[in-house]
Design a protein around this motif. Structure first.
Motif, PDB file in Angstrom:
ATOM      1  N   UNK A 174      48.012  61.964  41.018  1.00 42.40           N
ATOM      2  CA  UNK A 174      48.083  60.746  40.206  1.00 42.40           C
ATOM      3  C   UNK A 174      47.826  59.490  41.035  1.00 42.40           C
ATOM      4  N   UNK A 175      47.976  59.596  42.345  1.00 40.63           N
ATOM      5  CA  UNK A 175      47.661  58.455  43.209  1.00 40.63           C
ATOM      6  C   UNK A 175      46.174  58.121  43.073  1.00 40.63           C
ATOM      7  N   UNK A 176      45.325  59.126  43.004  1.00 45.68           N
ATOM      8  CA  UNK A 176      43.889  58.885  42.816  1.00 45.68           C
ATOM      9  C   UNK A 176      43.632  58.213  41.464  1.00 45.68           C
ATOM     10  N   UNK A 177      44.308  58.675  40.422  1.00 47.48           N
ATOM     11  CA  UNK A 177      44.169  58.051  39.107  1.00 47.48           C
ATOM     12  C   UNK A 177      44.652  56.598  39.156  1.00 47.48           C
ATOM     13  N   UNK A 178      45.751  56.377  39.853  1.00 43.09           N
ATOM     14  CA  UNK A 178      46.296  55.029  40.022  1.00 43.09           C
ATOM     15  C   UNK A 178      45.272  54.108  40.696  1.00 43.09           C
ATOM     16  N   UNK A 179      44.631  54.589  41.733  1.00 40.30           N
ATOM     17  CA  UNK A 179      43.617  53.789  42.430  1.00 40.30           C
ATOM     18  C   UNK A 179      42.495  53.407  41.471  1.00 40.30           C
ATOM     19  N   UNK A 180      42.057  54.354  40.657  1.00 38.04           N
ATOM     20  CA  UNK A 180      40.998  54.086  39.676  1.00 38.04           C
ATOM     21  C   UNK A 180      41.464  53.022  38.677  1.00 38.04           C
ATOM     22  N   UNK A 181      42.705  53.128  38.216  1.00 39.49           N
ATOM     23  CA  UNK A 181      43.251  52.142  37.266  1.00 39.49           C
ATOM     24  C   UNK A 181      43.317  50.748  37.875  1.00 39.49           C
ATOM     25  N   UNK A 182      43.787  50.655  39.114  1.00 42.28           N
ATOM     26  CA  UNK A 182      43.898  49.352  39.773  1.00 42.28           C
ATOM     27  C   UNK A 182      42.508  48.759  40.005  1.00 42.28           C
ATOM     28  N   UNK A 183      41.557  49.597  40.392  1.00 39.12           N
ATOM     29  CA  UNK A 183      40.181  49.116  40.554  1.00 39.12           C
ATOM     30  C   UNK A 183      39.646  48.571  39.233  1.00 39.12           C
ATOM     31  N   UNK A 184      39.881  49.300  38.154  1.00 41.84           N
ATOM     32  CA  UNK A 184      39.418  48.866  36.834  1.00 41.84           C
ATOM     33  C   UNK A 184      40.076  47.545  36.426  1.00 41.84           C
ATOM     34  N   UNK A 185      41.369  47.408  36.697  1.00 40.30           N
ATOM     35  CA  UNK A 185      42.076  46.160  36.373  1.00 40.30           C
ATOM     36  C   UNK A 185      41.519  44.998  37.187  1.00 40.30           C
ATOM     37  N   UNK A 186      41.261  45.222  38.463  1.00 40.74           N
ATOM     38  CA  UNK A 186      40.697  44.159  39.297  1.00 40.74           C
ATOM     39  C   UNK A 186      39.314  43.738  38.812  1.00 40.74           C
ATOM     40  N   UNK A 187      38.505  44.699  38.421  1.00 39.31           N
ATOM     41  CA  UNK A 187      37.173  44.394  37.903  1.00 39.31           C
ATOM     42  C   UNK A 187      37.288  43.584  36.614  1.00 39.31           C
ATOM     43  N   UNK A 188      38.214  43.973  35.731  1.00 34.91           N
ATOM     44  CA  UNK A 188      38.403  43.239  34.468  1.00 34.91           C
ATOM     45  C   UNK A 188      38.842  41.801  34.739  1.00 34.91           C
ATOM     46  N   UNK A 189      39.737  41.614  35.682  1.00 38.91           N
ATOM     47  CA  UNK A 189      40.207  40.267  36.032  1.00 38.91           C
ATOM     48  C   UNK A 189      39.056  39.447  36.604  1.00 38.91           C
ATOM     49  N   UNK A 190      38.275  40.036  37.501  1.00 38.17           N
ATOM     50  CA  UNK A 190      37.135  39.321  38.070  1.00 38.17           C
ATOM     51  C   UNK A 190      36.107  38.978  36.996  1.00 38.17           C
ATOM     52  N   UNK A 191      35.848  39.910  36.102  1.00 35.86           N
ATOM     53  CA  UNK A 191      34.883  39.662  35.032  1.00 35.86           C
ATOM     54  C   UNK A 191      35.361  38.549  34.121  1.00 35.86           C
ATOM     55  N   UNK A 192      36.638  38.552  33.805  1.00 36.51           N
ATOM     56  CA  UNK A 192      37.208  37.489  32.959  1.00 36.51           C
ATOM     57  C   UNK A 192      37.038  36.131  33.638  1.00 36.51           C
ATOM     58  N   UNK A 193      37.316  36.065  34.929  1.00 33.82           N
ATOM     59  CA  UNK A 193      37.154  34.821  35.678  1.00 33.82           C
ATOM     60  C   UNK A 193      35.691  34.379  35.694  1.00 33.82           C
ATOM     61  N   UNK A 194      34.782  35.296  35.972  1.00 31.24           N
ATOM     62  CA  UNK A 194      33.354  34.958  35.979  1.00 31.24           C
ATOM     63  C   UNK A 194      32.878  34.491  34.608  1.00 31.24           C
ATOM     64  N   UNK A 195      33.361  35.140  33.561  1.00 33.23           N
ATOM     65  CA  UNK A 195      32.988  34.733  32.208  1.00 33.23           C
ATOM     66  C   UNK A 195      33.437  33.302  31.926  1.00 33.23           C
ATOM     67  N   UNK A 196      34.674  32.986  32.289  1.00 30.57           N
ATOM     68  CA  UNK A 196      35.197  31.642  32.048  1.00 30.57           C
ATOM     69  C   UNK A 196      34.405  30.599  32.846  1.00 30.57           C
ATOM     70  N   UNK A 197      34.039  30.943  34.060  1.00 32.30           N
ATOM     71  CA  UNK A 197      33.343  29.988  34.919  1.00 32.30           C
ATOM     72  C   UNK A 197      31.851  29.853  34.610  1.00 32.30           C
ATOM     73  N   UNK A 198      31.222  30.924  34.129  1.00 30.39           N
ATOM     74  CA  UNK A 198      29.763  30.915  34.032  1.00 30.39           C
ATOM     75  C   UNK A 198      29.178  31.027  32.637  1.00 30.39           C
ATOM     76  N   UNK A 199      29.988  31.298  31.649  1.00 31.20           N
ATOM     77  CA  UNK A 199      29.457  31.471  30.298  1.00 31.20           C
ATOM     78  C   UNK A 199      30.059  30.434  29.368  1.00 31.20           C
TER      79      UNK A 199
END
Length: 189
Positions: free
Chosen positions: A121-146
Motif C-alpha cells: 500500500x506504500x506504493x499505492x500511497x505514493x501514486x495517490x500523493x503524486x496524483x494530488x500534487x499534480x492536481x494542485x499544480x494544475x489548479x494553480x497553473x489554471x488560475x494563473x494562466x487561463x
C-alpha cells in the motif's frame, strides 16, 4: 459497498483477499447529508477519504468570512487535507458535502497500521500523493494562466454530469469570479 474502493486500489496494485479484509477492517463508512461537514477549518480531525457516492467542496473562509473554493471532489475520488492528515496539524480547509454522500474514511493511525500489515500500500500511497500534487499544480497553473471562461469550459468538460449539482455561488468562488460574471460566461457558451 466497498467494491469501488477495491477497484480503485487494484487499478494500481493487486490485493489478496486477506489484504483486502485488513483494509476493510481499518476503514469506516460514513454517510453525510447535503451541507454537513466532514472537516472544519482549524480543527484537529482529518481523514483520508474515498468517495463512494456524492460530492464535496473543499474551501477556506477568509478573514472577511467569504468562501474560497479550492476543489470539488466526486465519486471514486480521494480527498484529504494533506498537511493536516500527514503532519497532524490543525486543518487548513473546510470539507462539506454538497449533496448527500457516502464515504470511506481512514484515520492516520489506521493508515500507519495498513502500511505495516500491507506494505504494498506504500506504493499505492505514493501514486495517490503524486496524483494530488499534480492536481494542485494544475489548479494553480489554471488560475494563473487561463481565463475564467476557459476554466469554466474545462470544468464542465471534466465533470459533465456533476457540474449541475454545484450552485452558482460555489462555482463562481471556484472560478474566482462574481456571480454576475459567471452568468455572463454561461450565457456566452
Amino acid at each position: 459497498m466497498y467494491k469501488p474502493l477495491r477497484l480503485n486500489i487494484e487499478r494500481k496494485i493487486a490485493l489478496t483477499d486477506e489484504e483486502w479484509t485488513f483494509i476493510v477492517e481499518k476503514t469506516e463508512f460514513i454517510k453525510l447529508k447535503k451541507n454537513e461537514f466532514l472537516q472544519i477549518q482549524n480543527s484537529n480531525s482529518s481523514y483520508e477519504c474515498f468517495i463512494l457516492k456524492g460530492a464535496f467542496k473543499t474551501y477556506i473562509l477568509n478573514d472577511n468570512g467569504n468562501e474560497s473554493v479550492i476543489f470539488f471532489s466526486f465519486e471514486n475520488e480521494w480527498m484529504c487535507d494533506l498537511e493536516s492528515f500527514y503532519h497532524q496539524k490543525p486543518t487548513t480547509y473546510n470539507i462539506r458535502a454538497i449533496e448527500d454522500s457516502e464515504i470511506l474514511v481512514i484515520s492516520k493511525a489506521n493508515k500507519t497500521l495498513l502500511f505495516e500489515q500491507v506494505p504494498k500500500l506504500i506504493q499505492f500511497h505514493i501514486i495517490m500523493v503524486e496524483k494530488a500534487n499534480i492536481a494542485i499544480q494544475q489548479r494553480l497553473l489554471d488560475v494563473l494562466n487561463k481565463n475564467s471562461k476557459q476554466r469554466y469550459l474545462e470544468f464542465i468538460e471534466r465533470y459533465p454530469n456533476k457540474f449541475k449539482v454545484i450552485n452558482n455561488k460555489n462555482l463562481s468562488s471556484y472560478l474566482g469570479v462574481s456571480h454576475e460574471f459567471l452568468s455572463k460566461i454561461k450565457r456566452r457558451v
